[in-house]
Design a protein around this motif. Sequence first.
Motif, PDB file in Angstrom:
ATOM      1  N   GLN A   3      12.330   8.939  -2.107  1.00 25.68           N
ATOM      2  CA  GLN A   3      11.362   8.213  -2.929  1.00 25.68           C
ATOM      3  C   GLN A   3      12.043   7.080  -3.692  1.00 25.68           C
ATOM      4  O   GLN A   3      11.491   5.981  -3.811  1.00 25.68           O
ATOM      5  CB  GLN A   3      10.678   9.160  -3.922  1.00 25.68           C
ATOM      6  N   GLU A   4      13.225   7.344  -4.205  1.00 21.37           N
ATOM      7  CA  GLU A   4      13.959   6.311  -4.941  1.00 21.37           C
ATOM      8  C   GLU A   4      14.380   5.162  -4.019  1.00 21.37           C
ATOM      9  O   GLU A   4      14.290   3.999  -4.403  1.00 21.37           O
ATOM     10  CB  GLU A   4      15.185   6.914  -5.637  1.00 21.37           C
ATOM     11  N   LEU A  13       0.828  -1.202   0.000  1.00 22.37           N
ATOM     12  CA  LEU A  13       0.000   0.000   0.000  1.00 22.37           C
ATOM     13  C   LEU A  13       0.864   1.255   0.000  1.00 22.37           C
ATOM     14  O   LEU A  13       0.628   2.186  -0.772  1.00 22.37           O
ATOM     15  CB  LEU A  13      -0.934   0.001   1.219  1.00 22.37           C
ATOM     16  N   LEU A  14       1.904   1.266   0.837  1.00 21.45           N
ATOM     17  CA  LEU A  14       2.803   2.415   0.879  1.00 21.45           C
ATOM     18  C   LEU A  14       3.496   2.614  -0.460  1.00 21.45           C
ATOM     19  O   LEU A  14       3.652   3.738  -0.931  1.00 21.45           O
ATOM     20  CB  LEU A  14       3.843   2.241   1.985  1.00 21.45           C
ATOM     21  N   ALA A  15       3.899   1.531  -1.079  1.00 20.69           N
ATOM     22  CA  ALA A  15       4.569   1.619  -2.374  1.00 20.69           C
ATOM     23  C   ALA A  15       3.638   2.214  -3.423  1.00 20.69           C
ATOM     24  O   ALA A  15       4.040   3.072  -4.219  1.00 20.69           O
ATOM     25  CB  ALA A  15       5.065   0.250  -2.810  1.00 20.69           C
ATOM     26  N   LEU A  16       2.397   1.786  -3.440  1.00 22.10           N
ATOM     27  CA  LEU A  16       1.438   2.311  -4.405  1.00 22.10           C
ATOM     28  C   LEU A  16       1.199   3.800  -4.201  1.00 22.10           C
ATOM     29  O   LEU A  16       1.123   4.561  -5.168  1.00 22.10           O
ATOM     30  CB  LEU A  16       0.112   1.549  -4.312  1.00 22.10           C
ATOM     31  N   VAL A  17       1.085   4.216  -2.950  1.00 21.19           N
ATOM     32  CA  VAL A  17       0.887   5.637  -2.658  1.00 21.19           C
ATOM     33  C   VAL A  17       2.059   6.444  -3.206  1.00 21.19           C
ATOM     34  O   VAL A  17       1.875   7.470  -3.853  1.00 21.19           O
ATOM     35  CB  VAL A  17       0.716   5.883  -1.137  1.00 21.19           C
ATOM     36  N   LEU A  18       3.279   5.967  -2.964  1.00 23.66           N
ATOM     37  CA  LEU A  18       4.450   6.723  -3.403  1.00 23.66           C
ATOM     38  C   LEU A  18       4.658   6.677  -4.903  1.00 23.66           C
ATOM     39  O   LEU A  18       5.161   7.631  -5.493  1.00 23.66           O
ATOM     40  CB  LEU A  18       5.700   6.230  -2.684  1.00 23.66           C
ATOM     41  N   LEU A  19       4.272   5.596  -5.547  1.00 20.55           N
ATOM     42  CA  LEU A  19       4.440   5.521  -6.984  1.00 20.55           C
ATOM     43  C   LEU A  19       3.583   6.553  -7.714  1.00 20.55           C
ATOM     44  O   LEU A  19       3.957   7.049  -8.765  1.00 20.55           O
ATOM     45  CB  LEU A  19       4.105   4.112  -7.496  1.00 20.55           C
ATOM     46  N   TYR A  20       2.438   6.880  -7.157  1.00 17.65           N
ATOM     47  CA  TYR A  20       1.552   7.851  -7.783  1.00 17.65           C
ATOM     48  C   TYR A  20       1.698   9.236  -7.193  1.00 17.65           C
ATOM     49  O   TYR A  20       0.987  10.147  -7.542  1.00 17.65           O
ATOM     50  CB  TYR A  20       0.095   7.381  -7.687  1.00 17.65           C
ATOM     51  N   ILE A  49       8.574   1.938   6.523  1.00 22.23           N
ATOM     52  CA  ILE A  49       7.664   2.816   7.271  1.00 22.23           C
ATOM     53  C   ILE A  49       8.390   4.090   7.687  1.00 22.23           C
ATOM     54  O   ILE A  49       7.840   5.196   7.573  1.00 22.23           O
ATOM     55  CB  ILE A  49       7.060   2.075   8.480  1.00 22.23           C
ATOM     56  N   GLU A  50       9.624   3.967   8.128  1.00 21.59           N
ATOM     57  CA  GLU A  50      10.423   5.142   8.497  1.00 21.59           C
ATOM     58  C   GLU A  50      10.608   6.061   7.291  1.00 21.59           C
ATOM     59  O   GLU A  50      10.441   7.279   7.399  1.00 21.59           O
ATOM     60  CB  GLU A  50      11.773   4.700   9.067  1.00 21.59           C
ATOM     61  N   LEU A  51      10.945   5.495   6.144  1.00 22.96           N
ATOM     62  CA  LEU A  51      11.097   6.295   4.932  1.00 22.96           C
ATOM     63  C   LEU A  51       9.784   6.967   4.550  1.00 22.96           C
ATOM     64  O   LEU A  51       9.752   8.145   4.181  1.00 22.96           O
ATOM     65  CB  LEU A  51      11.587   5.429   3.767  1.00 22.96           C
ATOM     66  N   TYR A  52       8.710   6.214   4.644  1.00 25.22           N
ATOM     67  CA  TYR A  52       7.396   6.752   4.296  1.00 25.22           C
ATOM     68  C   TYR A  52       7.034   7.939   5.204  1.00 25.22           C
ATOM     69  O   TYR A  52       6.534   8.959   4.730  1.00 25.22           O
ATOM     70  CB  TYR A  52       6.331   5.660   4.388  1.00 25.22           C
ATOM     71  N   GLN A  53       7.305   7.809   6.498  1.00 25.50           N
ATOM     72  CA  GLN A  53       7.006   8.903   7.429  1.00 25.50           C
ATOM     73  C   GLN A  53       7.815  10.149   7.083  1.00 25.50           C
ATOM     74  O   GLN A  53       7.299  11.267   7.141  1.00 25.50           O
ATOM     75  CB  GLN A  53       7.270   8.464   8.866  1.00 25.50           C
ATOM     76  N   GLN A  54       9.064   9.958   6.700  1.00 30.19           N
ATOM     77  CA  GLN A  54       9.884  11.100   6.309  1.00 30.19           C
ATOM     78  C   GLN A  54       9.329  11.762   5.053  1.00 30.19           C
ATOM     79  O   GLN A  54       9.278  12.990   4.956  1.00 30.19           O
ATOM     80  CB  GLN A  54      11.333  10.663   6.090  1.00 30.19           C
ATOM     81  N   LEU A  55       8.890  10.950   4.100  1.00 26.66           N
ATOM     82  CA  LEU A  55       8.300  11.501   2.881  1.00 26.66           C
ATOM     83  C   LEU A  55       6.994  12.241   3.179  1.00 26.66           C
ATOM     84  O   LEU A  55       6.725  13.289   2.591  1.00 26.66           O
ATOM     85  CB  LEU A  55       8.069  10.390   1.857  1.00 26.66           C
ATOM     86  N   GLU A  56       6.207  11.712   4.077  1.00 30.20           N
ATOM     87  CA  GLU A  56       4.973  12.404   4.467  1.00 30.20           C
ATOM     88  C   GLU A  56       5.262  13.745   5.118  1.00 30.20           C
ATOM     89  O   GLU A  56       4.573  14.725   4.857  1.00 30.20           O
ATOM     90  CB  GLU A  56       4.147  11.527   5.413  1.00 30.20           C
ATOM     91  N   THR A  61      16.874   5.472  10.955  1.00 32.42           N
ATOM     92  CA  THR A  61      17.013   4.966   9.588  1.00 32.42           C
ATOM     93  C   THR A  61      18.336   4.223   9.423  1.00 32.42           C
ATOM     94  O   THR A  61      18.381   3.146   8.817  1.00 32.42           O
ATOM     95  CB  THR A  61      16.936   6.127   8.573  1.00 32.42           C
ATOM     96  N   PHE A  62      19.412   4.775   9.973  1.00 38.75           N
ATOM     97  CA  PHE A  62      20.724   4.124   9.884  1.00 38.75           C
ATOM     98  C   PHE A  62      20.735   2.803  10.644  1.00 38.75           C
ATOM     99  O   PHE A  62      21.298   1.816  10.177  1.00 38.75           O
ATOM    100  CB  PHE A  62      21.831   5.034  10.430  1.00 38.75           C
TER     101      PHE A  62
END
Length: 185
Positions: free
Chosen positions: A83-84, A8-15, A108-115, A35-36
């Motif tokens: 995103q990459e 689901l997270l991947a789909l959100v970010l792809l669009y 999830i950590e990456l997604y939160q940072q992107l949000e 993240t590290f």
Amino acid sequence: MVSPLCLLLALVLLYHRPASSLDCDLPPRHGGPETFILVNQMGRLSLLSCLEFRKDFQFPQTLVDGSRLEKTQARVVVQEMLQEVFSLFSTNDSFEAWEETVLDKFLIELYQQLEDLEKCLEKEWKVGLSALGSEDTTLAVKRYFQGIRLYLKEKEYSSCAWEIVRVEIRRCLFSINKLIRKPRK
């Protein structure tokens, strides 16, 4: 098997389209140790056993070394890089290479940072601020990650190839941290 949450997270970010401006303070989690720690926990092999797989991915170091990027451009570069990384580690091949629980936490950590970045960008857009990131910088990031994807494909997504990529992504995350923390105009 891909977990439903990560899919689901991947789909959100792809669009999700890259943002164009950012001039707000990011939460401490950006460039923080979590993240590290997670990317280090993902390691399963000794790097020494994979030395013949080493590759110079030609990280676009000029994006983080020089002071040529304004704050807004730097944030666009950070968003593109995150995103990459998210896209790279959201693939089925990635799920086969890593322990699922740690990989899920990392994504999830990456997604939160992107949000967080997106929220800042939305605020700026509402007040009429817009500064586009340089197409050259975005293209440099895309080329860098395309090289990583081609390398994985060439090495048939082997465990050692993923280990080399994991170490490279750790370097990338360090550079993102450097970019976030660097004082900008």
